[in-house]
Design an enzyme around this catalytic site. Structure first.
Site, PDB file in Angstrom:
ATOM      1  N   GLN A   1      -4.400  -4.974   7.397  1.00 12.61           N
ATOM      2  CA  GLN A   1      -5.351  -5.835   6.840  1.00 12.61           C
ATOM      3  C   GLN A   1      -5.206  -7.217   7.685  1.00 12.61           C
ATOM      4  O   GLN A   1      -5.813  -8.259   7.209  1.00 12.61           O
ATOM      5  CB  GLN A   1      -5.002  -6.077   5.371  1.00 12.61           C
ATOM      6  CG  GLN A   1      -5.043  -4.911   4.236  1.00 12.61           C
ATOM      7  CD  GLN A   1      -6.719  -4.499   4.168  1.00 12.61           C
ATOM      8  OE1 GLN A   1      -7.585  -5.194   4.749  1.00 12.61           O
ATOM      9  NE2 GLN A   1      -6.844  -3.323   3.844  1.00 12.61           N
TER      10      GLN A   1
ATOM     11  N   HIS B   1       0.751  -1.092  -0.094  1.00 15.00           N
ATOM     12  CA  HIS B   1      -0.197   0.105  -0.057  1.00 15.00           C
ATOM     13  C   HIS B   1       0.945   1.382   0.111  1.00 15.00           C
ATOM     14  O   HIS B   1       2.146   0.954   0.455  1.00 15.00           O
ATOM     15  CB  HIS B   1      -0.860  -0.109   1.436  1.00 15.00           C
ATOM     16  CG  HIS B   1      -1.952   1.282   1.336  1.00 15.00           C
ATOM     17  ND1 HIS B   1      -1.519   2.374   1.704  1.00 15.00           N
ATOM     18  CD2 HIS B   1      -3.318   0.778   1.082  1.00 15.00           C
ATOM     19  CE1 HIS B   1      -2.740   2.912   1.722  1.00 15.00           C
ATOM     20  NE2 HIS B   1      -3.851   2.068   1.424  1.00 15.00           N
TER      21      HIS B   1
ATOM     22  N   CYS C   1      -4.729   2.253  -3.953  1.00 14.89           N
ATOM     23  CA  CYS C   1      -3.364   2.675  -3.280  1.00 14.89           C
ATOM     24  C   CYS C   1      -2.262   1.776  -3.485  1.00 14.89           C
ATOM     25  O   CYS C   1      -1.305   1.809  -2.532  1.00 14.89           O
ATOM     26  CB  CYS C   1      -3.612   3.018  -1.909  1.00 14.89           C
ATOM     27  SG  CYS C   1      -4.896   4.094  -1.645  1.00 14.89           S
TER      28      CYS C   1
ATOM     29  N   ASP D   1       3.145  -3.808   8.497  1.00 14.78           N
ATOM     30  CA  ASP D   1       1.702  -3.106   8.300  1.00 14.78           C
ATOM     31  C   ASP D   1       0.812  -4.120   8.429  1.00 14.78           C
ATOM     32  O   ASP D   1       0.530  -4.935   7.718  1.00 14.78           O
ATOM     33  CB  ASP D   1       1.961  -2.497   6.786  1.00 14.78           C
ATOM     34  CG  ASP D   1       0.609  -2.097   6.363  1.00 14.78           C
ATOM     35  OD1 ASP D   1      -0.493  -2.204   7.015  1.00 14.78           O
ATOM     36  OD2 ASP D   1       0.589  -1.173   5.221  1.00 14.78           O
TER      37      ASP D   1
ATOM     38  N   LYS E   1     -10.528  -0.541  10.462  1.00 14.66           N
ATOM     39  CA  LYS E   1     -10.813  -1.628   9.634  1.00 14.66           C
ATOM     40  C   LYS E   1     -11.232  -2.956  10.464  1.00 14.66           C
ATOM     41  O   LYS E   1     -11.284  -3.937   9.970  1.00 14.66           O
ATOM     42  CB  LYS E   1      -9.575  -1.934   8.728  1.00 14.66           C
ATOM     43  CG  LYS E   1      -9.253  -0.991   7.890  1.00 14.66           C
ATOM     44  CD  LYS E   1      -7.979  -1.319   7.091  1.00 14.66           C
ATOM     45  CE  LYS E   1      -7.476   0.117   6.467  1.00 14.66           C
ATOM     46  NZ  LYS E   1      -7.869   0.237   4.864  1.00 14.66           N
TER      47      LYS E   1
HETATM   48  N1  PMP Z   1      -1.804  -0.288   4.647  1.00 13.38           N
HETATM   49  C1  PMP Z   1      -2.685  -1.394   4.044  1.00 13.38           C
HETATM   50  C2  PMP Z   1      -2.370  -2.588   3.770  1.00 13.38           C
HETATM   51  C3  PMP Z   1      -3.946  -0.632   3.984  1.00 13.38           C
HETATM   52  O1  PMP Z   1      -4.946  -1.430   3.538  1.00 13.38           O
HETATM   53  C4  PMP Z   1      -4.296   0.479   4.229  1.00 13.38           C
HETATM   54  C5  PMP Z   1      -5.720   0.941   4.080  1.00 13.38           C
HETATM   55  N2  PMP Z   1      -6.254   0.930   2.994  1.00 13.38           N
HETATM   56  C6  PMP Z   1      -3.255   1.357   5.142  1.00 13.38           C
HETATM   57  C7  PMP Z   1      -1.977   0.690   5.116  1.00 13.38           C
HETATM   58  C8  PMP Z   1      -3.645   2.707   5.324  1.00 13.38           C
HETATM   59  O2  PMP Z   1      -4.307   2.638   6.299  1.00 13.38           O
HETATM   60  P1  PMP Z   1      -5.344   3.982   6.988  1.00 13.38           P
HETATM   61  O3  PMP Z   1      -5.792   4.658   5.995  1.00 13.38           O
HETATM   62  O4  PMP Z   1      -6.272   3.421   7.995  1.00 13.38           O
HETATM   63  O5  PMP Z   1      -4.076   4.844   7.538  1.00 13.38           O
END
Ligand code: PMP
Length: 409
Positions: A201, A121, A362, A198, A224
């Site tokens: 997920q 991401h 993203c 990270d 999430k």
């Molecule tokens: N890392 C991953 C793998 C994600 O899926 C996401 C959210 N889509 C993020 C980071 C960023 O999370 P947040 O928008 O809650 O900061």
């Protein structure tokens, strides 16, 4: 797990789409619906003890401080770590940036290496890109295997003595691949590198145990896992938190300072928590963890795994569907409808009451690997049902390039 009863906890399911369809929500990798317990926790803050935390010496202030600090205990027991290792952030993105700016930029020297991969991401790629650029370090990539995942074999090939930081998603947000964090940490540590995970997920869908995984940093977002937006967690091993500089300075994080430029910060985790936090969201995170725990994270994982297997098997019966991550093991299913632009397909799904994601999610580097400009992504959670999947399959089967002729001509 009684999913029918569980769905009653989520007021969002009482809503209908504009055309009167029941809401089929398959965008849980983006954010999840909130149960009444979480909404109540947020409301309670505003109606029962709506004062600042860590500031006052009156009854309400003590009440809110006690509650706020109890969230640290709840998180610590959820991910199995010490409460001093739990830093509250606004979410995964802030947590990862905090590590990149506050730790990586402090330790990286010219020629050092940070390891990442194409499936990350943006929030777990751009901060490292920036840190490497600033410190003249190198960002190197682990080659993905044929499923778009980071295998132990490929990881071993990427490791060498100049690697100082490895930063990987526990579960990637498009391919939905789960990495073997424990093994990766063992290997990285043998090279003297630290591992940042990270967990955006993973933490909502599976048991994550910091003492067992032995990663050095771990980040996740409340929203999430059924919690409010604006709240997240940065876990760090205490000695690394001590070494890391805060991204922000301000009220609440310092012990004393003077007019000669002297500044004494508080100990972790408080030195990272300047300014008034999202108190209601943090209290909501506690309610979310309690809710998830009451259902059982193992039950959630196995329910999602069965539902995903069913979804994949039904999708494979359709000849207008391309699945990109058939072999992955999370609730994330990435696909396209043959010869249909993903946004057009998503609009059609939406018209039928189905919410799912289209685009690049993203993870822009991944599109070359997948050899497509964009994809659809259906991401499941424990409140989704087989009946919803059946309906989704029915709608999938209706979409062809001709579906859109009436719209464009
Ligand atoms: N890392 C991953 C793998 C994600 O899926 C996401 C959210 N889509 C993020 C980071 C960023 O999370 P947040 O928008 O809650 O900061």
């Amino acid at each position: 797990m009684n999913v029918e009863a569980i769905r009653k906890d989520f007021p969002m399911f009482e809503n209908k789409s504009k055309k009167g369809f029941d809401l089929v929500y398959f965008d849980n990798a983006a954010t999840t619906f909130k149960p009444n317990a979480v909404i109540q926790a947020v409301t309670d803050y505003y109606t029962k003890y709506s004062v600042n935390a860590h500031r006052g010496d009156y009854e309400l202030s003590y009440q809110v401080d006690t509650l706020y600090e109890s969230v640290r205990d709840t998180v610590a027991s959820f991910i199995n770590c010490d409460r001093k290792e739990v830093v509250f952030t606004s979410g995964t993105s802030l947590a990862l940036n905090q590590i990149a700016y506050g730790y990586a930029q402090k330790i990286l020297k010219e020629g050092d290496v940070v390891i990442s991969d194409e499936a990350e991401h943006a929030s777990n790629y751009l901060p490292w890109m920036h840190a490497c650029e600033t410190n003249k370090a190198k960002l190197e990539f682990i080659e993905l295997d044929e499923h778009g995942c980071v295998s132990i074999e490929k990881f071993k090939q990427a490791m060498h003595d100049r690697v100082k930081i490895v930063s990987l998603a526990h579960v990637t947000n498009v391919m939905g691949c789960t990495i073997d964090v424990k093994e990766i940490c063992k290997i990285a540590h043998s090279y003297g590198a630290i591992v940042v995970i990270d967990g955006a997920q993973s933490a909502p869908h599976m048991k994550v145990d910091m003492r067992d995984l032995d990663c050095d940093f771990f980040a996740f977002s409340a929203h999430k896992l059924c919690g409010p937006t604006g709240s997240g967690v940065l876990y760090g091993k205490y000695e690394l938190l001590e070494e890391m500089d805060p991204l922000m300075l301000g009220g609440g994080s310092n012990a004393r300072y003077d007019m000669c430029g002297n500044l004494l910060m508080k100990n972790p985790p408080y030195k990272f928590e300047s300014g008034t936090p999202a108190i209601e969201a943090t209290l909501g995170l506690k309610a979310a963890i309690e809710y998830i725990t009451s259902i059982g994270i193992e039950n959630i994982q196995s329910y999602e795994s069965d539902l995903r297997a069913y979804m994949i098997s039904e999708m494979k019966k359709l000849d207008n569907v391309i699945i990109y991550n058939e072999k992955s093991d999370s609730g994330i299913v990435t696909f396209n409808i043959k010869d249909v632009f993903s946004q057009d397909a998503a609009t059609y799904f939406s018209d039928k009451g189905i919410s799912l994601r289209s685009g690049q999610h993203c993870a822009k580097l991944l599109m070359d690997f997948l050899d497509t400009p964009s994809t659809l992504r259906a991401s499941l959670y424990f409140y989704n049902t087989k009946e919803e999947v059946d309906y989704f399959i029915e709608v999938c089967s209706q979409i062809t390039p001709e579906t859109f002729l009436d719209v464009f001509f």
